[in-house]
Design a protein around this motif. Sequence first.
Motif, PDB file in Angstrom:
ATOM      1  N   TRP A 113      33.846 -64.271  -1.506  1.00 35.54           N
ATOM      2  CA  TRP A 113      32.596 -63.415  -1.215  1.00 35.54           C
ATOM      3  C   TRP A 113      33.197 -61.776  -1.083  1.00 35.54           C
ATOM      4  CZ3 TRP A 113      27.421 -62.646  -1.897  1.00 35.54           C
ATOM      5  CH2 TRP A 113      26.674 -64.113  -1.892  1.00 35.54           C
ATOM      6  N   THR A 114      32.274 -60.901  -1.589  1.00 41.12           N
ATOM      7  CA  THR A 114      32.622 -59.570  -1.223  1.00 41.12           C
ATOM      8  C   THR A 114      31.574 -58.851  -0.448  1.00 41.12           C
ATOM      9  OG1 THR A 114      32.015 -58.873  -3.492  1.00 41.12           O
ATOM     10  CG2 THR A 114      34.360 -59.310  -3.280  1.00 41.12           C
ATOM     11  N   PHE A 115      31.882 -57.752   0.308  1.00 41.89           N
ATOM     12  CA  PHE A 115      30.831 -57.181   1.118  1.00 41.89           C
ATOM     13  C   PHE A 115      31.085 -55.842   1.079  1.00 41.89           C
ATOM     14  CE2 PHE A 115      31.567 -61.416   2.427  1.00 41.89           C
ATOM     15  CZ  PHE A 115      30.312 -61.928   2.713  1.00 41.89           C
ATOM     16  N   ARG A 116      30.283 -55.002   1.427  1.00 38.02           N
ATOM     17  CA  ARG A 116      30.292 -53.594   1.774  1.00 38.02           C
ATOM     18  C   ARG A 116      29.610 -52.936   2.775  1.00 38.02           C
ATOM     19  NH1 ARG A 116      26.064 -50.085  -0.023  1.00 38.02           N
ATOM     20  NH2 ARG A 116      24.405 -51.277  -1.067  1.00 38.02           N
ATOM     21  N   SER A 117      30.161 -51.978   3.750  1.00 35.86           N
ATOM     22  CA  SER A 117      29.238 -51.747   4.863  1.00 35.86           C
ATOM     23  C   SER A 117      27.843 -51.266   4.281  1.00 35.86           C
ATOM     24  CB  SER A 117      30.101 -50.613   5.736  1.00 35.86           C
ATOM     25  OG  SER A 117      30.497 -49.345   4.883  1.00 35.86           O
ATOM     26  N   ALA A 118      27.157 -51.392   5.380  1.00 42.40           N
ATOM     27  CA  ALA A 118      25.533 -50.529   5.186  1.00 42.40           C
ATOM     28  C   ALA A 118      25.849 -49.413   5.427  1.00 42.40           C
ATOM     29  CB  ALA A 118      24.794 -51.577   6.094  1.00 42.40           C
ATOM     30  N   PRO A 119      25.085 -48.286   4.495  1.00 39.09           N
ATOM     31  CA  PRO A 119      25.069 -47.222   4.801  1.00 39.09           C
ATOM     32  C   PRO A 119      24.592 -46.451   6.245  1.00 39.09           C
ATOM     33  CG  PRO A 119      24.305 -47.430   2.694  1.00 39.09           C
ATOM     34  CD  PRO A 119      24.323 -48.858   3.337  1.00 39.09           C
ATOM     35  N   SER A 120      25.233 -45.720   6.820  1.00 37.47           N
ATOM     36  CA  SER A 120      24.533 -45.048   7.949  1.00 37.47           C
ATOM     37  C   SER A 120      23.658 -44.076   7.866  1.00 37.47           C
ATOM     38  CB  SER A 120      25.662 -44.499   8.970  1.00 37.47           C
ATOM     39  OG  SER A 120      25.751 -43.061   9.076  1.00 37.47           O
ATOM     40  N   ARG A 121      22.690 -44.135   8.582  1.00 35.34           N
ATOM     41  CA  ARG A 121      21.432 -43.118   8.559  1.00 35.34           C
ATOM     42  C   ARG A 121      21.985 -41.686   8.400  1.00 35.34           C
ATOM     43  NH1 ARG A 121      16.666 -45.711  12.049  1.00 35.34           N
ATOM     44  NH2 ARG A 121      16.199 -47.513  10.916  1.00 35.34           N
ATOM     45  N   SER A 122      22.971 -41.516   9.359  1.00 33.16           N
ATOM     46  CA  SER A 122      23.292 -39.939   9.518  1.00 33.16           C
ATOM     47  C   SER A 122      24.518 -39.453   8.522  1.00 33.16           C
ATOM     48  CB  SER A 122      24.089 -39.875  10.834  1.00 33.16           C
ATOM     49  OG  SER A 122      25.227 -40.777  10.992  1.00 33.16           O
ATOM     50  N   HIS A 123      25.256 -40.573   7.770  1.00 34.45           N
ATOM     51  CA  HIS A 123      26.126 -40.251   6.776  1.00 34.45           C
ATOM     52  C   HIS A 123      25.608 -41.181   5.445  1.00 34.45           C
ATOM     53  CE1 HIS A 123      27.970 -38.765  10.466  1.00 34.45           C
ATOM     54  NE2 HIS A 123      28.278 -37.606   9.470  1.00 34.45           N
ATOM     55  N   PRO A 124      24.692 -40.977   4.792  1.00 34.89           N
ATOM     56  CA  PRO A 124      24.322 -42.003   3.813  1.00 34.89           C
ATOM     57  C   PRO A 124      25.172 -41.981   2.456  1.00 34.89           C
ATOM     58  CG  PRO A 124      22.818 -40.365   3.884  1.00 34.89           C
ATOM     59  CD  PRO A 124      23.594 -40.101   4.964  1.00 34.89           C
ATOM     60  N   ASP A 125      26.081 -41.161   2.565  1.00 31.40           N
ATOM     61  CA  ASP A 125      26.949 -40.893   1.413  1.00 31.40           C
ATOM     62  C   ASP A 125      28.445 -40.874   2.022  1.00 31.40           C
ATOM     63  OD1 ASP A 125      24.917 -40.763  -0.378  1.00 31.40           O
ATOM     64  OD2 ASP A 125      24.972 -38.393  -0.056  1.00 31.40           O
ATOM     65  N   GLY A 126      28.490 -41.560   3.103  1.00 31.82           N
ATOM     66  CA  GLY A 126      29.934 -41.282   3.567  1.00 31.82           C
ATOM     67  C   GLY A 126      31.039 -42.410   3.132  1.00 31.82           C
ATOM     68  N   VAL A 178      27.911 -58.202  -1.563  1.00 32.45           N
ATOM     69  CA  VAL A 178      27.949 -57.449  -2.944  1.00 32.45           C
ATOM     70  C   VAL A 178      27.884 -58.506  -3.922  1.00 32.45           C
ATOM     71  CG1 VAL A 178      29.422 -56.148  -4.528  1.00 32.45           C
ATOM     72  CG2 VAL A 178      29.196 -55.535  -2.068  1.00 32.45           C
ATOM     73  N   GLN A 179      28.778 -59.603  -4.050  1.00 34.45           N
ATOM     74  CA  GLN A 179      28.841 -60.766  -4.942  1.00 34.45           C
ATOM     75  C   GLN A 179      29.549 -61.652  -4.422  1.00 34.45           C
ATOM     76  OE1 GLN A 179      29.349 -58.875  -8.760  1.00 34.45           O
ATOM     77  NE2 GLN A 179      29.457 -60.814  -9.893  1.00 34.45           N
ATOM     78  N   GLY A 180      29.152 -62.992  -4.808  1.00 34.26           N
ATOM     79  CA  GLY A 180      29.759 -64.192  -4.426  1.00 34.26           C
ATOM     80  C   GLY A 180      30.291 -64.856  -5.642  1.00 34.26           C
TER      81      GLY A 180
END
Length: 265
Positions: A184-197, A121-123
């Motif tokens: 550094w900050t990170f976020r999980s990559a969206p899943s194809r089955s639950h893109p808005d999860g 996300v941002q460093g």
Amino acid sequence: MIPSTPATATRAFFSFPKVTDPARHRDYNAWHQLDHRPENLALPGVVHGDRWVRTPACERLGSYPDTALAGSQYLAMYWFAEPTADSVPEWKDLGDRAIHQGRRPELAWTERPMTGMFRPVQGYVAPRALVTLAALPFRPHRGVHVEVSRVGTALHPEVADLSRFEHATRIPDLLARDGVAGVWTFRSAPSRSHPDGPVVRIRLVYLETDPVAFTRALAADPLPAPPAALASTATLLLTGPLATITPWEWDWFDEPDATVAGASA
């Protein structure tokens, strides 16, 4: 083509391994540090990789509300070069080939309660570190302080407000603290089955001081709390220190020598 760096990477892999056989920690570290990690770092699509250990001293100072993550003793991560459509499949193929080459002995005595791809996300680099953001992960450090949390879909306005508070208030506070080289900050990559999860978020603080001492100081002088309206936006899964791993110094989980223990009793 401009070479990829951690500052330009769009994918990072995180894994929180747990060695299920207490007698195999040295075997696990020998395999990972002398075989698995070098082979991964040799791939042209891997920009950098690192790993850390939650020593018993680190474990005592952490908080592990997520019971699945509570038993993990290690943290490993890799940064991937662009285009990730090439570098990530190449990395996965190496792991598959290693299995068929008989080079994955640890599968019989390890678990990975959390593992997956994340998006940086941002460093930030603390002014005292005197390096660029691209160089921060390569800069020697003594350990990290990690926070893992879960939020609902990123489209919720509360998530945006909490993120603003994190980057505008908490991270500047961290960067001003003794021993912090960068964040550094990170976020999980969206899943194809639950893109808005739900989204898992990781904050990784690089330390040039002892991570145990840093965490004790942080407990005595905590980071600013978010506004009350945002307090329940994120669910904490894990937070605490981990130490940098030095090759061949893998004795953190060794059983105490019975003779020495008896003599000192």
